[in-house]
Motif scaffolding. Sequence first.
Motif, PDB file in Angstrom:
ATOM      1  N   THR A  65      -3.462  -3.481 -20.718  1.00 24.32           N
ATOM      2  CA  THR A  65      -2.643  -4.603 -20.157  1.00 24.32           C
ATOM      3  C   THR A  65      -3.147  -5.766 -21.096  1.00 24.32           C
ATOM      4  O   THR A  65      -3.948  -5.661 -21.988  1.00 24.32           O
ATOM      5  N   GLY A  66      -2.232  -6.822 -20.968  1.00 25.38           N
ATOM      6  CA  GLY A  66      -2.298  -7.953 -22.196  1.00 25.38           C
ATOM      7  C   GLY A  66      -1.524  -9.042 -21.548  1.00 25.38           C
ATOM      8  O   GLY A  66      -0.852  -9.015 -20.578  1.00 25.38           O
ATOM      9  N   ARG A  67      -1.822 -10.174 -22.362  1.00 24.68           N
ATOM     10  CA  ARG A  67      -0.960 -11.442 -21.848  1.00 24.68           C
ATOM     11  C   ARG A  67      -0.309 -11.848 -23.134  1.00 24.68           C
ATOM     12  O   ARG A  67      -0.772 -11.903 -24.377  1.00 24.68           O
ATOM     13  N   VAL A  68       1.164 -12.316 -22.957  1.00 26.32           N
ATOM     14  CA  VAL A  68       1.744 -12.870 -24.161  1.00 26.32           C
ATOM     15  C   VAL A  68       1.531 -14.222 -24.173  1.00 26.32           C
ATOM     16  O   VAL A  68       1.553 -15.113 -23.730  1.00 26.32           O
ATOM     17  N   LEU A  69       1.093 -14.301 -25.819  1.00 27.01           N
ATOM     18  CA  LEU A  69       0.656 -15.555 -26.299  1.00 27.01           C
ATOM     19  C   LEU A  69       1.712 -16.227 -26.779  1.00 27.01           C
ATOM     20  O   LEU A  69       1.900 -17.704 -26.684  1.00 27.01           O
TER      21      LEU A  69
END
Lengths: 244, 244
Positions: A65-69
């Motif tokens: 999982t990750g977050r779009v910067l």
Amino acid sequence: MKNTYRFFVAPELLTTEFVRLEDAELVHQLGRVLRLAAGTQIMLLDGQGNQYTLELTGVSRTCVTGRVLSTGPAPDPAYDLTLYVALIRPERFEWVLQKGTELGVRRFVPVHFSRCLPNERTDGRKTERWQRIIREAAEQAWRGRLPELAAPLSFAAACTAVAATQYTYILWEGSAPPLREHLAPSAATASYAILSGPEGGITPDEIALATQHGIMPVSLGPHILRAETAPIMAAAVLCYAFAP
Amino acid sequence: MKNTYRFFVAPELLTTEFVRLEDAELVHQLGRVLRLAAGTQIMLLDGQGNQYTLELTGVSRTCVTGRVLSTGPAPDPAYDLTLYVALIRPERFEWVLQKGTELGVRRFVPVHFSRCLPNERTDGRKTERWQRIIREAAEQAWRGRLPELAAPLSFAAACTAVAATQYTYILWEGSAPPLREHLAPSAATASYAILSGPEGGITPDEIALATQHGIMPVSLGPHILRAETAPIMAAAVLCYAFAP
């Protein structure tokens, strides 16, 4: 963002700020092969000209999982080059896919020329392998678009398929004018189709049929290029002529 | 003379009308592998720009004899391109030799860049193998000249070696102007030197040293080319720009 890992993913995974990757191969690559941990930044590409900087928030065996910067355009050549490549020996064909991807080809179409070796066929396993070669080369080369691999065509069908293309050439060892004389210097956003024959060469009938369809025979110089070298030289030339 | 077998031989074998070939490998190739018989015509090249049409008069296990029917110039690019190629992984380096020969390179110089892998060394066996790759590619491509393979140089020595060359470039992924802007369109008979780095890239110190020696950093476009693709694209571009 030099030295950032880059991966093409399905565009529908990139519609929200929080991204969940479950593709088994990609999850294995990120977690097991590269051993990336939460906090690492990677680049995801939608294959359609957009890139997304992702900060990883979690890495497990089954899911990353990750977050779009941030998001932005992913550069790619403005011209649209389709290579219609003869089905040559597999290792050479694969080499054309890899180098052609580095050199800005947007679409590969395998073509059955009459002098292709009879056992050069495609099947699902080969197609999957070829798509992987293209994807890995596109990631390494920082292509913004993921080049397409079309289904194989007969030579006659290829001649018909290029009808909508602005500039169409067939690479020929016979007495043809040099490509240099026919490459419009201002056509940096045009569409191009380049046909390239098999190890045994192109037959006079094929040249005649191509010419009937408005496809121009061109030469790449006085020397004899191998079947895999000619299409790559042509792709390199468009890169040289039109890359920003 | 399409489809005629072509072989480079020592020029001193071609000084008389009757030719006697005793090189074990060539005799084996002609008699055993190709099974050529008396009466067949082959082409011999002296590697210096001349070709000789030979009619075989005798083929034995140890010797092939023939008579020269005609001689003439063997075409080869008028420009003089030396590729200074980093010692990259052997299979990639060999690929640069083969493709570069097809694409008109006149001289290959292996170079130790500081980011070359430490185990990429040369020895007598490798050199022999590389010369064979060049010779076979030159025969297949109908090169008139046999490209040279020089002894490896350090990066600093390579910077000095290019001093007498008219146009010198180093291929760089950094912020360099495109090669297109620096290729003189009229320089079809000039001498060129192109330096091309290893998988790990070129260091800032190397770029600085090259620039001090008047070697111009140039870019091949916005995409990242593999270490073996960049020099081949550069050779293809010269072929395209200057081949007749």
